[in-house]
Design a protein around this motif. Structure first.
Motif, mmCIF file in Angstrom:
data_model
loop_
_atom_site.group_PDB
_atom_site.id
_atom_site.type_symbol
_atom_site.label_atom_id
_atom_site.label_comp_id
_atom_site.label_asym_id
_atom_site.label_seq_id
_atom_site.Cartn_x
_atom_site.Cartn_y
_atom_site.Cartn_z
ATOM 1 N N ALA A 96 0.841 -1.197 0.000
ATOM 2 C CA ALA A 96 0.000 0.000 0.000
ATOM 3 C C ALA A 96 0.875 1.245 0.000
ATOM 4 C CB ALA A 96 -0.910 0.012 1.227
ATOM 5 N N ASP A 97 0.383 2.247 -0.665
ATOM 6 C CA ASP A 97 1.071 3.530 -0.657
ATOM 7 C C ASP A 97 0.047 4.631 -0.932
ATOM 8 O OD1 ASP A 97 2.744 5.833 -2.102
ATOM 9 O OD2 ASP A 97 4.061 4.670 -0.794
ATOM 10 N N PRO A 98 0.212 5.771 -0.275
ATOM 11 C CA PRO A 98 -0.778 6.839 -0.483
ATOM 12 C C PRO A 98 -0.626 7.575 -1.803
ATOM 13 C CG PRO A 98 0.871 7.534 1.101
ATOM 14 C CD PRO A 98 1.131 6.083 0.822
ATOM 15 N N SER A 99 0.543 7.448 -2.460
ATOM 16 C CA SER A 99 0.744 8.347 -3.601
ATOM 17 C C SER A 99 1.556 7.760 -4.754
ATOM 18 C CB SER A 99 1.432 9.622 -3.111
ATOM 19 O OG SER A 99 2.682 9.297 -2.505
ATOM 20 N N VAL A 100 1.733 6.451 -4.799
ATOM 21 C CA VAL A 100 2.535 5.888 -5.890
ATOM 22 C C VAL A 100 1.870 6.186 -7.225
ATOM 23 C CG1 VAL A 100 1.411 3.639 -5.589
ATOM 24 C CG2 VAL A 100 3.598 3.776 -6.786
ATOM 25 N N ILE A 101 2.656 6.614 -8.188
ATOM 26 C CA ILE A 101 2.116 6.946 -9.503
ATOM 27 C C ILE A 101 2.182 5.725 -10.416
ATOM 28 C CG2 ILE A 101 2.686 9.379 -9.271
ATOM 29 C CD1 ILE A 101 5.131 8.894 -11.026
ATOM 30 N N THR A 102 1.414 5.770 -11.473
ATOM 31 C CA THR A 102 1.263 4.618 -12.345
ATOM 32 C C THR A 102 2.602 4.114 -12.871
ATOM 33 O OG1 THR A 102 -0.941 5.339 -12.979
ATOM 34 C CG2 THR A 102 0.148 3.750 -14.425
ATOM 35 N N SER A 103 3.442 5.023 -13.308
ATOM 36 C CA SER A 103 4.722 4.616 -13.888
ATOM 37 C C SER A 103 5.643 3.955 -12.862
ATOM 38 C CB SER A 103 5.428 5.806 -14.521
ATOM 39 O OG SER A 103 5.681 6.809 -13.550
ATOM 40 N N SER A 104 5.377 4.156 -11.588
ATOM 41 C CA SER A 104 6.230 3.599 -10.533
ATOM 42 C C SER A 104 5.641 2.349 -9.900
ATOM 43 C CB SER A 104 6.480 4.634 -9.436
ATOM 44 O OG SER A 104 7.214 5.725 -9.952
#
Length: 124
Positions: A96-104
């Protein structure tokens, strides 16, 4: 805290459903994902989903066979695995992560929180 469950032994071609329960904060504030690590291999991205009604992101190796879904009311993310193959054998981890972006999404370092893993074994 992330608690994964649902692993086990299944024959090739069978199905399993993994669940991950999130506690401590509402799951709706996180991007949720699944990774797996096979014996002797690096941990790899499997699937992720940001919104309940949105589309999921999948590794090419599982696309069309696995489906990730999330129930924010129950704070649970599920990985439905169909048409399992021996090469799907691995320990599966929810993340889980609050802000991971699609490319990452495929990058382990982009995910802040991890569950303890659940073992999936697919026999041939």
């Amino acid at each position: 805290q992330l608690q994964a469950s649902g692993g086990g032994l299944v024959q090739a071609g069978g199905s399993l459903s993994l669940s991950c329960v999130v506690s401590g904060r509402p799951m709706r504030t996180y991007v949720m994902g699944w990774f797996r690590q096979a014996p002797g291999k690096e941990r790899e991205f499997v699937a992720a989903k940001k919104y309940v009604d949105g589309y999921g992101n999948y590794a090419e190796t599982v696309k069309g066979r696995f489906t990730i879904s999330r129930d924010n009311a129950e704070n649970t993310v599920t990985l439905q695995m169909n048409s399992l193959r021996p090469e799907d054998t691995a320990v599966y981890y929810c993340a889980a992560d609050p802000s991971v972006i699609t490319s990452s999404l495929p990058s382990q370092s982009a995910w802040r929180y991890w569950g303890q893993g659940t073992l999936v074994t697919v026999s041939s």
